[in-house]
Design a protein around this motif. Structure first.
Motif, mmCIF file in Angstrom:
data_model
loop_
_atom_site.group_PDB
_atom_site.id
_atom_site.type_symbol
_atom_site.label_atom_id
_atom_site.label_comp_id
_atom_site.label_asym_id
_atom_site.label_seq_id
_atom_site.Cartn_x
_atom_site.Cartn_y
_atom_site.Cartn_z
ATOM 1 N N ALA A 24 0.864 -1.197 -0.021
ATOM 2 C CA ALA A 24 -0.127 0.021 0.052
ATOM 3 C C ALA A 24 0.809 1.271 0.011
ATOM 4 C CB ALA A 24 -0.917 0.187 1.298
ATOM 5 N N GLN A 27 2.438 2.010 -3.227
ATOM 6 C CA GLN A 27 1.795 2.692 -4.287
ATOM 7 C C GLN A 27 1.651 4.183 -4.490
ATOM 8 O OE1 GLN A 27 -2.186 4.365 -5.741
ATOM 9 N NE2 GLN A 27 -1.710 4.291 -3.587
ATOM 10 N N VAL A 28 2.000 4.654 -3.255
ATOM 11 C CA VAL A 28 2.007 6.385 -3.276
ATOM 12 C C VAL A 28 3.103 6.741 -3.984
ATOM 13 C CG1 VAL A 28 2.990 7.939 -1.444
ATOM 14 C CG2 VAL A 28 1.478 6.284 -0.636
ATOM 15 N N SER A 31 1.970 4.370 -8.573
ATOM 16 C CA SER A 31 0.786 4.678 -9.358
ATOM 17 C C SER A 31 0.755 5.864 -9.973
ATOM 18 C CB SER A 31 -0.473 3.978 -8.349
ATOM 19 O OG SER A 31 -1.067 5.400 -7.930
ATOM 20 N N GLY A 76 -0.884 -3.271 -2.581
ATOM 21 C CA GLY A 76 -0.771 -2.402 -3.441
ATOM 22 C C GLY A 76 -1.917 -2.314 -4.466
ATOM 23 N N ALA A 79 -4.943 -0.617 -2.464
ATOM 24 C CA ALA A 79 -4.763 0.811 -2.361
ATOM 25 C C ALA A 79 -5.181 1.299 -3.817
ATOM 26 C CB ALA A 79 -3.475 0.977 -1.893
ATOM 27 N N CYS A 80 -4.894 0.589 -4.823
ATOM 28 C CA CYS A 80 -4.972 1.123 -6.161
ATOM 29 C C CYS A 80 -6.440 0.966 -6.692
ATOM 30 C CB CYS A 80 -3.984 0.859 -7.175
ATOM 31 S SG CYS A 80 -3.848 1.457 -8.576
ATOM 32 N N SER A 355 -4.413 9.273 -4.637
ATOM 33 C CA SER A 355 -3.600 8.122 -4.194
ATOM 34 C C SER A 355 -2.752 7.982 -3.120
ATOM 35 C CB SER A 355 -2.878 7.815 -5.727
ATOM 36 O OG SER A 355 -1.744 8.876 -5.930
ATOM 37 N N LYS A 356 -2.103 9.203 -2.896
ATOM 38 C CA LYS A 356 -1.276 9.183 -1.547
ATOM 39 C C LYS A 356 -2.144 8.998 -0.323
ATOM 40 C CE LYS A 356 2.332 12.100 -3.636
ATOM 41 N NZ LYS A 356 1.588 12.110 -5.039
ATOM 42 N N THR A 358 -5.260 7.577 -0.219
ATOM 43 C CA THR A 358 -5.643 6.297 -0.147
ATOM 44 C C THR A 358 -4.794 5.143 0.423
ATOM 45 O OG1 THR A 358 -7.329 6.976 -1.546
ATOM 46 C CG2 THR A 358 -6.939 4.628 -1.485
ATOM 47 N N ALA A 359 -3.587 5.335 -0.087
ATOM 48 C CA ALA A 359 -2.509 4.424 0.215
ATOM 49 C C ALA A 359 -1.897 4.519 1.642
ATOM 50 C CB ALA A 359 -1.327 4.724 -0.717
ATOM 51 N N PHE A 363 -2.173 1.623 4.409
ATOM 52 C CA PHE A 363 -1.144 1.423 5.156
ATOM 53 C C PHE A 363 -1.267 1.119 6.630
ATOM 54 C CE2 PHE A 363 2.656 3.093 7.476
ATOM 55 C CZ PHE A 363 3.387 1.774 7.257
#
Length: 466
Positions: A24, A27-28, A31, A76, A79-80, A355-356, A358-359, A363
């Motif tokens: 996760a 992904q920050v 993605s 990942g 999170a995405c 995205s940040k 959410t990741a 996390f």
């Protein structure tokens, strides 16, 4: 493992969830650069490798390595996926975002059900390694299937495409995804223009670090992360992973324990499908979150009392009511919280940090889960049903938090949601729509031999409301 101690039992799910936390967080950084679609395709390859390593592991250490690798990819993906495609707030029309994004949660509950029934089926296999290698091996084809679906079927997020300079591709993806979800082409064009104008406005507010995220958007970031982290503290993963221990403590034996786990997964799926399909876009996010937390507080307290009182009792009817409490929990959690939390977390934050944040929320969700699940076997061995009270207190805290801070987002575009938190809503003017329509009509008229006068007449026709 023969007779493993509680620490080893806790390590099996614990290292997997630790891998999820790392995935996760990864992904920050990746993605937004690689794109949602390509990032997920890479993770499909990684999860397939991890599943294969678990299945063919020559020893326990190799098995745990496979768990970490597979967990990394799944973390990942989780999170995405809430940002992407049918599980994504970025491509869902406002009136159906709960249903469309809720498919992600339904997928989780479907996986829970299938894995629990496969566990029961494995118990009937010839005694030995096939009982656990075969169920693990059944994970392998799904990573390959998702990879192929991403490659040939699913589009990239139109918001991501536009932000990275692919304007025409973004428009095609937007129209392809939304199809007939708007009342008219004009309404769809207005929504697309609104999306692009907000993205342009956000370009001046790019955020490069986690510190800057909290400095610029502290309230939304905390609320989004809280909505994901609180699910761990309801006790769902502890109950899900160790329900067999709970059933055994209540006097269940043999394959009846695995049968009850299969029913648990089935109840989870049914509750999740019914509420996501019929309620989420009608009832609203805030009521579902608050009612879900309240019901978890009540049911976890019920489970703590019933398990403590009747674990050593010979009263089978009372034990049946104690087991009923586990099913009440799964109904409340999957019916009200599972899909709703994964929907709510990304839809309340702006695109530059979506995205940040959410990741980061995923996390913290996984990090808390590592501690709770690793401690689970030892906790049930040492304090028994009192472990439930940890989840009662945590859920009660988030119930109070949510009452004051969870805002309703039903039927609002992502851009309108931003206004609820104080952002300026960028207007879409008639000039914006007219300019886009004129450009389209010119292209259509050239290919069909139309005249400029006809294009102007069509524009005036729309302006006069005919």
């Amino acid at each position: 493992m023969k007779n493993p101690n509680p620490a080893l039992v806790g390590a099996v799910p614990g290292v997997y969830i630790a891998g999820e936390a790392a995935g996760a967080l990864f992904q920050v950084f990746v993605s937004d650069w690689l794109g949602r679609k390509r990032f997920m395709m890479v993770l499909c390859v990684i999860v397939t490798v991890g599943s294969a390593l678990q299945t063919g592991a020559p020893n326990f250490a190799a098995f745990l390595v496979g768990r970490v690798i597979a967990g990394f990819a799944v973390g990942g993906l989780i999170a995405c996926v809430v940002l992407f495609n049918t599980a994504s707030s970025e491509i869902s029309p406002p009136h159906a975002r709960g249903l469309v994004t809720g498919i992600s949660g339904i997928g989780i509950s479907l996986g829970t059900m299938v894995s629990n029934w496969i566990g029961l089926g494995g118990a009937y296999a010839p005694y030995g390694q096939i009982q656990w290698r075969l169920p693990l091996g059944l994970q392998i084809p799904w990573g390959i299937f998702l990879f192929l679906a991403l490659l040939f079927v699913l589009p990239e997020s139109p918001r991501w495409l536009y932000r990275h300079g692919h304007e025409e591709e973004a428009r095609k993806a937007f129209i392809s995804i939304h199809g007939g979800s708007f009342g008219s082409d004009r309404e769809a064009e207005a929504e697309f223009i609104l999306m692009t104008k907000v993205i342009e406005a956000e370009r001046s507010q790019e955020v490069d670090s986690v510190r800057e995220i909290f400095a610029r958007y502290p309230k939304r970031t905390i609320i989004s992360m809280a909505s994901q982290t609180m699910t761990s503290l309801t006790g769902v993963n502890v109950i899900q992973y160790y329900q067999t221990i709970l059933y055994k403590a209540l006097g269940m034996t043999g394959n009846n324990i695995l049968l009850l786990a299969g029913v648990y997964g089935t109840v989870a799926l049914i509750a999740n499908v019914l509420t996501t399909w019929f309620i989420c876009d009608r009832f609203g996010r805030r009521p579902m979150l608050l009612l879900g937390l309240l019901s978890v507080v009540i049911v976890d307290a019920y489970n703590a009392i019933m398990t403590d009182v009747f674990a050593t009792s010979s009263n089978n009817v009372a034990k049946g009511f104690a087991i009923l409490g586990i099913y009440l929990f799964v109904t409340c959690y999957y019916g009200l919280l599972n899909s709703t939390t994964w929907l709510y977390a990304p839809e309340i934050v702006p695109l530059p940090i979506r995205s940040k944040v959410t990741a980061l929320g995923a996390f913290t969700h996984f990090v808390v889960n590592v501690g709770l699940t690793e401690a689970g076997p030892s906790a049930f061995q040492n304090i028994g049903a009192n472990y439930y009270w940890v989840f009662v207190g945590s859920s009660a805290f988030f119930l109070v938090f949510g009452w004051f801070y969870f805002k309703e987002t039903k039927d609002l575009t992502l851009e309108q949601i931003a206004k609820q938190f104080g952002d300026d809503l960028v207007p879409v003017t008639e000039e914006d729509i007219r300019k886009l329509e004129t450009e389209e009509n010119k292209g259509d008229a050239s290919s069909a031999g139309g005249s400029a006068e006809k294009q102007q007449a069509e524009i005036e026709h729309v302006e006069n409301g005919v």
